[in-house]
Design a protein around this motif. Structure first.
Motif, mmCIF file in Angstrom:
data_model
loop_
_atom_site.group_PDB
_atom_site.id
_atom_site.type_symbol
_atom_site.label_atom_id
_atom_site.label_comp_id
_atom_site.label_asym_id
_atom_site.label_seq_id
_atom_site.Cartn_x
_atom_site.Cartn_y
_atom_site.Cartn_z
ATOM 1 N N THR A 170 -6.199 7.942 -1.885
ATOM 2 C CA THR A 170 -5.020 7.178 -2.317
ATOM 3 C C THR A 170 -5.140 5.714 -1.910
ATOM 4 O O THR A 170 -4.887 4.813 -2.718
ATOM 5 C CB THR A 170 -3.740 7.803 -1.745
ATOM 6 N N PRO A 180 0.828 -1.219 0.000
ATOM 7 C CA PRO A 180 0.000 0.000 0.000
ATOM 8 C C PRO A 180 0.855 1.260 0.000
ATOM 9 O O PRO A 180 2.000 1.247 0.444
ATOM 10 C CB PRO A 180 -0.782 -0.106 1.307
ATOM 11 N N PRO A 181 0.300 2.351 -0.493
ATOM 12 C CA PRO A 181 1.051 3.609 -0.489
ATOM 13 C C PRO A 181 1.304 4.065 0.941
ATOM 14 O O PRO A 181 0.566 3.722 1.857
ATOM 15 C CB PRO A 181 0.120 4.575 -1.223
ATOM 16 N N PHE A 194 -5.703 2.275 -4.318
ATOM 17 C CA PHE A 194 -4.881 1.073 -4.173
ATOM 18 C C PHE A 194 -5.764 -0.166 -4.041
ATOM 19 O O PHE A 194 -5.494 -1.200 -4.655
ATOM 20 C CB PHE A 194 -3.957 1.206 -2.960
ATOM 21 N N HIS A 204 -2.022 1.739 -8.381
ATOM 22 C CA HIS A 204 -0.869 2.006 -7.526
ATOM 23 C C HIS A 204 -0.287 3.371 -7.877
ATOM 24 O O HIS A 204 0.487 3.490 -8.828
ATOM 25 C CB HIS A 204 0.174 0.912 -7.693
ATOM 26 N N ARG A 205 -0.703 4.380 -7.117
ATOM 27 C CA ARG A 205 -0.203 5.746 -7.325
ATOM 28 C C ARG A 205 0.256 6.311 -6.000
ATOM 29 O O ARG A 205 -0.334 6.029 -4.954
ATOM 30 C CB ARG A 205 -1.298 6.643 -7.894
ATOM 31 N N SER A 206 1.241 7.178 -6.075
ATOM 32 C CA SER A 206 1.709 7.850 -4.867
ATOM 33 C C SER A 206 0.703 8.914 -4.458
ATOM 34 O O SER A 206 -0.107 9.380 -5.264
ATOM 35 C CB SER A 206 3.075 8.506 -5.109
#
Length: 90
Positions: A58, A2-3, A62, A67-69
């Motif tokens: 965010t 996870p982020p 996920f 999947h992004r910051s």
């Protein structure tokens, strides 16, 4: 993985209920949409009584396989705000 996000006490309290909804909404997630539209969908689909924080958006992205910051999600939401502002000014 996870982020990396920091959840406030309020976000941490909301997270379990939000995660319970992921499976029910999974098939509606706009997989082929651009990043900004996906973030918008998360925000609109999961914000019931109060808006979602950037951290929750965010994490929910996920959970939907994106999947992004947190920095990228912030930029995606800024694009949406700019688009919305431009449409209002027309």
């Amino acid at each position: 993985m996870p982020p990396r996000v920091r959840l406030s006490a309020e976000d941490a309290a909301r997270l379990p209920a939000l995660l319970e909804r992921v499976e029910a909404l999974q098939s509606d997630f706009p997989v082929t949409a651009d990043a900004a539209r996906q973030a918008s969908w998360i925000r609109d689909s999961y914000s019931d009584e109060s808006p979602l924080s950037l951290n929750l958006v965010t994490l929910l992205l996920f959970e939907h396989g994106v999947h992004r910051s947190i920095d990228q999600v912030s930029q995606d939401l800024a694009i949406l705000r700019e688009d919305s502002d431009n449409k209002q000014n027309e």
